[in-house]
Design an enzyme around this catalytic site. Structure first.
Site, PDB file in Angstrom:
ATOM      1  N   GLY A 237       0.716  -1.210   0.046  1.00  0.00           N
ATOM      2  CA  GLY A 237      -0.150   0.018   0.129  1.00  0.00           C
ATOM      3  C   GLY A 237       0.756   1.270   0.048  1.00  0.00           C
ATOM      4  CB  SER A 238       1.103   4.141   0.697  1.00  0.00           C
ATOM      5  OG  SER A 238       1.328   5.687   0.398  1.00  0.00           O
ATOM      6  CB  SER A 239       5.919   4.141   0.135  1.00  0.00           C
ATOM      7  OG  SER A 239       7.182   3.891  -0.282  1.00  0.00           O
TER       8      SER A 239
END
Length: 290
Positions: free
Chosen positions: A135-137
């Protein structure tokens, strides 16, 4: 022996020998970057698959593993597959430097690829059952891994990311934040984004991992426009249209829409959802074929 005493001993034994997240101190490889490698082997290994779960910024393998919203420990216990949890040495994963955006370039992506190869050998993983999520990075790194090491990965399911290469830093800065990309201003053609993927592992013409990506419509951290750019990227790589071959409303839950672009690309658009799109274990496992 008194029955209660025997019960206490058995309970103690189950606690002592319970599966736990364990660090691998030396996973080998030639990458200059050396993020930590953590592994969770469930008590009952019933599968020869591997899931690599990659954390977001300001997190770690341990924090991601313990996060009740991240379902992969539950999945490992339920389906009996091994999971690897990379742990960054910087605030976010390096998805900006040339070294990490190049096959065998020595950066973070190279190091995670080394972890995968270590795990395949150590835990008798089927090389055709290697799956990556984050998730995200961690979603950004999942995209980068799909581009830089397609031969190692079978399928990807990523949450709230950006196209592979979108965070590229011309200065060569490692783990640099890119406001243009995060703000949704890195708009380009499908051909450009596809070329970016091809350029990360020039000459590769083998099978590529199936791509599933999720994004919330009101994401204030990584602009929802990155969903469209990611869609352009992977449909181009697979040579398919950006027009869905099938679309399902309110799937996997109300106000979500699941679009398939042939068998290898799937986008899940979450209306009214922000940056932290809730993970859906069963949906991702189904994508992986687990």
């Amino acid at each position: 022996m008194h029955p209660l005493a025997l019960t206490s001993i058995l309970a103690l034994g189950s606690t002592v020998f319970a599966a736990q997240l364990t660090q691998v101190s030396n996973y080998g490889g030639t990458a200059q970057a050396k993020p930590g490698m953590w592994v969770y082997v469930p008590n009952q290994v019933k599968s020869d698959a591997l899931v690599v779960a990659i954390h977001s910024c300001q997190s770690s393998a341990q924090k991601y593993f313990q996060n009740s919203l991240i379902p992969w420990k539950k999945g490992a216990d339920g389906k009996g597959y091994v999971t690897v949890w990379p742990s960054s040495t910087t605030e976010c994963w390096d998805v900006s430097s040339k070294s990490s955006l190049t096959h065998n370039g020595g950066g973070d992506s190279n190091a995670i690829a080394n972890m995968i190869m270590y795990a395949i050998a150590k835990y008798k993983i089927n090389p055709k059952k290697v799956f990556v999520t984050g998730g995200s990075s961690g979603a950004m790194m999942s995209n980068v891994l799909a581009a830089t090491y397609p031969e190692l990965i079978t399928a990807v399911s990523l949450y709230s990311g950006v196209p592979a290469g979108c965070f590229f830093s011309a200065s060569g800065a490692s783990a640099a934040w890119n406001n243009t990309c995060s703000g949704g201003q890195s708009i380009s053609t499908a051909q450009h984004w596809g070329d970016v993927v091809q350029g990360m592992d020039p000459g590769y013409n083998g099978t590529r991992p199936r791509m599933q990506f999720w994004h919330g419509s009101v994401d204030a951290t990584l602009s929802p426009k990155n969903y469209d750019e990611t869609l352009k990227q992977w449909t181009n790589v697979f040579g398919v249209s950006t027009t869905p071959t099938s679309s399902k409303k309110d799937t996997p839950e109300k106000n979500y829409r699941t679009d398939d672009f042939g068998p290898d690309v799937e986008g899940i658009w979450a209306v009214g959802v922000g940056h932290s799109v809730p993970s859906h274990l069963m949906v991702s496992e189904a994508w992986f074929g687990l």
